[in-house]
Design a protein around this motif. Structure first.
Motif, short mmCIF file in Angstrom:
data_model
loop_
_atom_site.label_atom_id
_atom_site.label_comp_id
_atom_site.label_asym_id
_atom_site.label_seq_id
_atom_site.Cartn_x
_atom_site.Cartn_y
_atom_site.Cartn_z
N THR A 744 0.85 -1.20 0.00
CA THR A 744 0.00 0.00 0.00
C THR A 744 0.88 1.25 0.00
O THR A 744 2.08 1.19 0.27
N ASP A 760 -9.42 6.65 1.08
CA ASP A 760 -10.00 6.11 -0.16
C ASP A 760 -8.98 5.29 -0.96
O ASP A 760 -9.30 4.20 -1.44
N TRP A 762 -6.18 3.89 0.15
CA TRP A 762 -5.87 2.69 0.92
C TRP A 762 -6.98 1.64 0.76
O TRP A 762 -6.70 0.45 0.57
N LYS A 763 -8.22 2.07 0.81
CA LYS A 763 -9.34 1.12 0.69
C LYS A 763 -9.34 0.48 -0.70
O LYS A 763 -9.60 -0.73 -0.85
N LYS A 764 -9.04 1.28 -1.73
CA LYS A 764 -8.99 0.73 -3.09
C LYS A 764 -7.88 -0.30 -3.20
O LYS A 764 -8.07 -1.39 -3.77
N ASP A 767 -8.83 -3.49 -1.31
CA ASP A 767 -9.80 -4.31 -2.07
C ASP A 767 -9.10 -5.11 -3.15
O ASP A 767 -9.40 -6.30 -3.35
N LEU A 797 -8.31 4.24 9.23
CA LEU A 797 -7.71 3.04 8.64
C LEU A 797 -7.76 1.88 9.63
O LEU A 797 -8.11 0.75 9.26
N HIS A 800 -11.18 0.57 9.80
CA HIS A 800 -11.53 -0.19 8.59
C HIS A 800 -10.92 -1.59 8.64
O HIS A 800 -11.60 -2.59 8.31
#
Length: 875
Positions: A744, A760, A762-764, A767, A797, A800
């Motif tokens: 990441t 956003d 990091w989440k992408k 995934d 983060l 999440h």
């Protein structure tokens, strides 16, 4: 002798079927005499025309059907005229090849008598008729079975098959039993001459924004969904958007009625058919273009020309998630969740309309993709190759055994090739029984290494067979997937899998891609003055230096999964070679965890040392333990009390470089000298892991480091001083050291280079990593999360990740725990006895057996998830 071709198309008059017309014109330009037989229709009522050197004959056509039996009548009527006209054309002009363009799949009945006269048949596979039937009627009955039988007969009659994409190619091989060397993928791309014209504001109907659609308007095309999307947009209070839909089809009258019933006349326009110039003007004026094709198997595996037309006009796209739609558009499109189709589709349209910079970026990406890969000119070569193939074949009929499902073409291994190493590569990744794996390089490999593809979304580097690899990843790369051959139980790859995987993991591709000499010299000069520069100045210098990062094509941003996709594709080929439904392997993570996450903290300054306890408090609140990378010399005082304070709380200490001056890998002699000092800190720190400063690395030198694991290699390093990346989201061994790649974006980069204070990105990335069940590796510096804004982002983060642990079953571990698990897994074995498969080896009580299988032409895994085990234990 002039080679003569008859092209039969049933559902659209020539020259209005643009794919067929481009094929006809390309063949004519190559010296073929071309005749096209099609139905009559609106704007094409003449029985004969001669256009662009091509003879066009048009037969009478029944009214277009809407019910099942009306379709049967329509096709029977067309078949009668196709037989009659074909014989008349044969006696008048003659032809050597018939190219039949489905639907329907009954054109082979026209061809059969001509086969006796030596005429060859090319099946141009436009639609998968069985799936098309399901998309319209949603049931498998007698007619569905008839369509499967007609498709089978069509394939058996074919000498060569033209597939519109790789999904159709798979169907031709697996369902049709066609040999790989008789299938040619000819994509339906737009012309490079297709370009946007100046927008016409009057076409926006007085609104600020225009959403455009072009295409057919039948039940499977989802225009009723788009109408509901427009209603959702209206209900959200947006009156500044107009929807214009161009095209015609059986559903057009009901769609026009629908917009009246929903009172959307001032918001949605269905134009029907319009001339090409007007169509281009409408789409050029549109701010966003859409593809609302109803989510189903048929649409997922089909290539829609409207997607490429939008891209040719530099338009951003919103569409539902689909295999071939994503392959075509990639980053030129947003992909809506089919489960919540109307709301999510509307939200993505509105998001694009409200973000003009993103619209421009996506449009530019789409146009570049058309110019470099998807334009029609890139398909012509395969079209001509298909005709060259059909004219060189000896037999008209191919007799296949009922059980034949795969390609059989005997290939000899190159002399001296070590098969074991190639087989071990796949077996090591999956920890599957070696008896299932028979991999061999196919034929002679190219003398030099270069770039090529092994399926969509991959960029490989190494030697390959049958193609000349490209010198640069910016060039058009040959895709060698179609050159993989199955012979008996063996898979013959057009490259050495071990070689290519090692090249990517160890970044052994050309140095200019990873980091130029000039760039390294600039970096060294920067690090001499770095301690004197505040972050406010450093970040501007770094932004300038990294300003080209968005234009780097390789590795793939934001996560490169090439290595993992290569292994998946090879496992898929192995399943077919072994003729088994599934292959057992040892699941990647303990207790069936879906993925793994590690938190790591590089401590760069005395401020960072003082901030460590605050980060530990934040992570403890979420039940997360990470590691702290400590610099041994020069930067700050490292006391035993500080080290013990970290270890006592269950966090890990990692040796971080020697003095963080950016010079560790400047030359080999200096590195070896420093490595001895670095190794001496291992015992004092109680550390088993290492990370170099600034993620500088030379993996081939790692054997001098006396550590169990390293964390210095990024997955993709566009925003790091040393470019490159290992192109995998899984741990891997570099000699005796286990590499835990950084997968990441670093926090410093996120905040100071990208100026992004959200999770956003990091989440992408998370995934994308979780799609491959990989390692989520995060770097957060205690030095740079002291502000409230930064801490809020980091808190988000952590929350999440904690949610992913409880909801998705990921394993959040320390780097040392991952190292120990991966080493244990590497020594485990799957053993079969009378009771079935079981795992042997230290740590096997935590291991789980999973099964690799194929679903819809892709690899799929069946395994006991961590969530299922938690559910059972709580019950």
């Amino acid at each position: 002798m002039t080679k003569k071709v008859l092209i039969i198309v049933e559902n659209v008059p020539a020259p209005m079927d643009f794919r067929v017309w481009k094929e006809a014109r390309s063949l004519r330009s190559a010296g073929y005499e071309v005749v096209v037989l099609s139905p009559r229709g609106r704007g094409a009522q003449q029985a004969y025309e001669f256009i662009d050197g091509i003879h066009i004959y048009r037969h009478p056509m029944a009214r277009e059907g809407r019910s099942i039996w009306e379709y049967v009548r329509e096709y029977a009527y067309a078949l009668f005229w196709e037989v009659l006209y074909s014989w008349w054309i044969y006696l008048r002009r003659g032809f050597h090849v018939i190219q039949g363009c489905n639907p329907p799949d009954n054109i082979f009945l026209v061809v059969l008598p001509f086969k006796l006269l030596g005429v060859k048949y090319i099946f141009d596979h436009h639609d998968v008729s069985p799936e098309l039937y399901l998309s319209k009627y949603g049931k498998k009955g007698l007619l569905y079975k008839v369509l499967l039988w007609l498709e089978k007969c069509t394939f058996r009659c074919s000498d060569v098959v033209i597939s519109t994409n790789n999904s159709y190619r798979e169907i031709a091989m697996n369902r049709g039993g066609i040999r790989a060397d008789d299938i040619f993928v000819v994509r339906n791309g737009p012309s490079l001459e297709t370009k946007a014209v100046p927008p016409n504001p009057t076409l926006k109907h007085g609104k600020r924004y225009l959403v455009g659609y072009v295409g057919a308007m039948n039940s499977q095309d989802g225009l009723d969904i788009l109408v509901d999307v427009a209603l959702q947009v209206k209900n959200l209070g947006r009156r500044d958007i107009h929807f214009t839909c161009v095209g015609r089809g059986s559903e057009l009258p009901s769609l026009r009625k629908m917009i009246q019933e929903k009172q959307l006349e001032n918001m949605v326009t269905f134009t029907g058919f319009v001339p090409d110039a007007e169509l281009v003007e409408i789409l050029s004026t549109a701010d966003v273009c859409v593809n609302p094709d109803r989510p189903c198997q048929m649409n997922s595996i089909s290539t829609m020309i409207k997607i490429m037309e939008y891209m040719a006009l530099s338009k951003p796209i919103v569409q539902f998630e689909g295999k071939e739609g994503r392959f075509s558009a990639q980053d030129a499109s947003l992909y809506s969740d089919g489960a919540d189709r109307v709301v999510d589709f509307a939200e993505k349209i509105l998001w694009l309309l409200d973000h003009p910079d993103e619209r421009r970026r996506m449009g530019e990406f789409g146009r570049r993709r058309v110019e470099k890969e998807l334009a029609w000119q890139y398909s012509v070569q395969n079209l001509l190759a298909a005709y060259e193939r059909v004219f060189t074949k000896k037999s008209a009929f191919k007799k296949r055994a009922h059980s034949e499902k795969r390609v059989f073409s005997k290939r000899d291994l190159p002399s001296g090739q070590d098969e074991t190493q190639v087989n071990d590569c796949l077996a090591e990744y999956y920890r599957c029984p070696e008896s299932y794996v028979q991999l061999n390089p196919r034929g002679s490999l190219s003398e030099r290494s270069g770039y090529f593809k092994f399926g969509a979304g991959t960029t490989c580097y190494g030697r390959c067979a049958d193609h000349t690899p490209s010198d640069s990843p910016t060039e058009m790369l040959p895709d060698v997937l179609s050159n993989a051959v199955i012979d008996g139980n063996a898979v013959y790859l057009p490259f050495d899998l071990r070689e290519v995987v090692d090249n990517l993991r160890c970044e052994l591709y050309p140095e200019e891609v990873a980091s130029s000499t000039e760039a390294r010299m600039m970096a060294r000069a920067y690090y001499l003055v770095r301690p004197l520069l505040p972050v406010s100045i450093r970040k501007h210098m770094q932004r300038w230096r990294l300003r080209d990062w968005e234009h780097l094509p390789f590795p793939h941003w934001p996560v490169d999964r090439t290595v993992d996709q290569m292994f998946e594709q090879t496992m898929l080929l192995t399943l077919r070679a072994q003729s088994v439904d599934e292959i057992p392997f040892i699941w990647f993570w303990p207790e069936g965890a879906t993925s793994c996450a590690i938190m790591t903290h590089d401590v760069e300054t005395a401020l960072g040392v003082r901030s460590c306890r605050y980060l530990m408090d934040m992570e403890d609140a979420h039940g997360i333990k990470g590691s702290f990378e400590i610099i041994p010399e020069n930067r700050y005082e490292v006391t035993d009390d500080f080290l013990n304070s970290v270890r006592r709380r269950g966090f890990e200490v990692v040796v971080h470089d020697l003095n963080h001056d950016g010079q560790l890998f400047r030359d080999k002699d200096q590195f070896l000298e420093r490595a001895q000092k670095i190794n001496s800190y291992k015992q004092r720190f109680g550390a088993s892991g290492f990370r170099a400063a600034v993620l500088y690395r030379k993996q081939l030198w790692f054997d001098a480091l006396d550590f169990s694991y390293d964390m210095s290699v990024p997955n993709v390093a566009h925003l790091d001083p040393q470019r490159g990346g290992c192109c995998t989201v899984m741990p891997y061994f570099v000699g005796k050291i286990l590499e835990l790649p950084v997968t990441t974006t670093q926090d410093y980069t996120l905040f100071n280079i990208l100026n992004d204070y959200s999770i956003d990105l990091w989440k992408k990335q998370i995934d994308l990593i979780m799609e491959k069940h990989g390692l989520i590796s995060v770097i957060v510096h205690p030095d740079y999360v002291g502000g409230s804004q930064e801490r809020t982002v980091y808190e988000a983060l952590l929350a999440h990740l904690a949610d992913l642990r409880s909801e998705k079953g990921i394993w959040i571990a320390t780097p040392g725990e991952v190292d120990r698990w991966w080493r244990e897994r590497a020594e485990m074995k799957l053993v079969e006895d009378d009771s079935g498969w079981h795992i042997e080896g230290p740590g096997s009580e935590r291991a789980r057996i999973a099964y690799a299988n194929q679903k819809d032409g892709r690899i799929s895994y069946t395994h006991p998830s961590a969530l299922a085990e938690l559910s059972r234990s709580s019950g």
